[in-house]
Design a protein around this motif. Sequence first.
Motif, PDB file in Angstrom:
ATOM      1  N   VAL A 109     -61.719  -7.032   3.875  1.00 17.69           N
ATOM      2  CA  VAL A 109     -61.645  -7.162   2.284  1.00 17.69           C
ATOM      3  C   VAL A 109     -60.385  -6.335   1.898  1.00 17.69           C
ATOM      4  O   VAL A 109     -59.624  -7.085   0.853  1.00 17.69           O
ATOM      5  N   VAL A 110     -59.928  -5.105   2.180  1.00 20.01           N
ATOM      6  CA  VAL A 110     -59.012  -4.523   1.723  1.00 20.01           C
ATOM      7  C   VAL A 110     -57.703  -5.023   2.353  1.00 20.01           C
ATOM      8  O   VAL A 110     -56.774  -5.233   1.432  1.00 20.01           O
ATOM      9  N   ASN A 111     -57.590  -5.741   3.456  1.00 22.07           N
ATOM     10  CA  ASN A 111     -56.415  -6.407   3.897  1.00 22.07           C
ATOM     11  C   ASN A 111     -56.361  -7.631   2.961  1.00 22.07           C
ATOM     12  O   ASN A 111     -54.911  -8.158   2.636  1.00 22.07           O
ATOM     13  N   THR A 112     -57.429  -8.557   2.724  1.00 21.69           N
ATOM     14  CA  THR A 112     -56.931  -9.773   1.886  1.00 21.69           C
ATOM     15  C   THR A 112     -56.890  -9.497   0.220  1.00 21.69           C
ATOM     16  O   THR A 112     -55.670 -10.042  -0.046  1.00 21.69           O
ATOM     17  N   VAL A 113     -57.215  -8.379  -0.297  1.00 19.55           N
ATOM     18  CA  VAL A 113     -56.895  -8.054  -1.602  1.00 19.55           C
ATOM     19  C   VAL A 113     -55.770  -7.454  -1.705  1.00 19.55           C
ATOM     20  O   VAL A 113     -54.998  -8.072  -2.453  1.00 19.55           O
ATOM     21  N   MET A 114     -55.318  -6.650  -0.954  1.00 24.04           N
ATOM     22  CA  MET A 114     -54.027  -6.090  -0.866  1.00 24.04           C
ATOM     23  C   MET A 114     -52.829  -6.994  -0.419  1.00 24.04           C
ATOM     24  O   MET A 114     -51.924  -7.195  -1.320  1.00 24.04           O
ATOM     25  N   CYS A 115     -53.135  -7.955   0.513  1.00 24.82           N
ATOM     26  CA  CYS A 115     -52.089  -8.919   0.666  1.00 24.82           C
ATOM     27  C   CYS A 115     -51.858  -9.751  -0.710  1.00 24.82           C
ATOM     28  O   CYS A 115     -50.661 -10.367  -0.928  1.00 24.82           O
ATOM     29  N   ALA A 116     -53.103 -10.371  -1.326  1.00 24.77           N
ATOM     30  CA  ALA A 116     -52.779 -11.033  -2.369  1.00 24.77           C
ATOM     31  C   ALA A 116     -52.048 -10.341  -3.431  1.00 24.77           C
ATOM     32  O   ALA A 116     -51.247 -11.140  -4.044  1.00 24.77           O
ATOM     33  N   VAL A 117     -52.214  -9.146  -3.772  1.00 25.84           N
ATOM     34  CA  VAL A 117     -51.373  -8.394  -4.783  1.00 25.84           C
ATOM     35  C   VAL A 117     -50.220  -8.149  -4.477  1.00 25.84           C
ATOM     36  O   VAL A 117     -49.322  -8.472  -5.292  1.00 25.84           O
ATOM     37  N   ILE A 118     -49.699  -7.623  -3.028  1.00 29.01           N
ATOM     38  CA  ILE A 118     -48.581  -7.317  -2.876  1.00 29.01           C
ATOM     39  C   ILE A 118     -47.596  -8.666  -2.798  1.00 29.01           C
ATOM     40  O   ILE A 118     -46.230  -8.685  -3.178  1.00 29.01           O
ATOM     41  N   LEU A 119     -48.293  -9.712  -2.227  1.00 27.17           N
ATOM     42  CA  LEU A 119     -47.142 -10.792  -1.859  1.00 27.17           C
ATOM     43  C   LEU A 119     -46.981 -11.756  -3.149  1.00 27.17           C
ATOM     44  O   LEU A 119     -46.136 -12.348  -3.194  1.00 27.17           O
TER      45      LEU A 119
END
Length: 321
Positions: free
Chosen positions: A265-275
């Motif tokens: 969950v953390v990886n997916t949400v953070m990836c979406a925001v940063i990318l």
Amino acid sequence: MANLPRVDITKPKWDQSTYIGRAKHFFVLTNPLNILATSSQLNHAKEIYDNYRAGKSLQSGTTMDDVWRAKYLYDSAFHPDTGEKMLLIGRMAAQMPLNTFITAGMMTFYKSNAAVTFWQWFNQSCMALVNYTNRSGDEPITLQQLGISYVLATGGALVTALTLNRQAKKFPPIIGRWVPFVAIAAANCINIPCMRMREVREGVVIFDSNNNRLGNSKKAAREGIIAVICSRVSMAIPTMIAIPILVDRLEKRGTFKTFPRGPVVVNTVMCAVILTFSTPLGCAIFSQTVPVKLDRLEKNIQEAAKKLSLPPTIGYYNKGL
């Protein structure tokens, strides 16, 4: 039509000689919402773009804002050199959602060889399509060249990831979390040059400011490919270096003991925001249409420039994305 100002709609809206101008350009161009446009909407945008550029009449009530929106929707879906509609998965507007899924998968499931093999294979399969779609120039890439690039990049990524995974067991856990980034960087150094080998062998097309074709330059091709590799790697740094540090600290604090699915969950949400930000900001590091002094290029290009009525000293080429 007479009420609309005449501008060169083939060029970006913002000054591309500055990083801020390029960033604004790519924020609009890589907007993930662009991939939701239907075929009819894309064709309508192309019609507005083509008609305005040709000086033809536009539908009553069309404003300059409408023209700019059409221009950027057109640019997001059609290749700048061939004018062909690009593969959806290969468009830069698709990179945030696509890379969110892939990057989160690689960073979450990185411990087993089977998981590493799957995610690196899946990533390189997608990247082969992205590199093909965003190639420079209008010459086709052969199936043989596409296949060689795919096999070499996938093999390079797998060998790098699996080898480093074995070595990472000797070091703190955070090192293992960074292995996918190193594998991606290595694969980009293989995949992009292989996919664009025709440019390395034959050169990239050089134009003057009036769009006169001056010839092909191998020197410019090499510089363009290096710039693309640097841009692609820079896009991955914020997600694949920073997020593992955060996840590693949360894991050490025991945050995920009661929430086993927390890392994904953390990886997916953070990836979406940063990318959302790193994709356009990474693309903006270098200009897509690159100015280059002609006296740095091959003699045949310099000779072609001298034959023009007003010999240019600066040429331009599309480095690709």
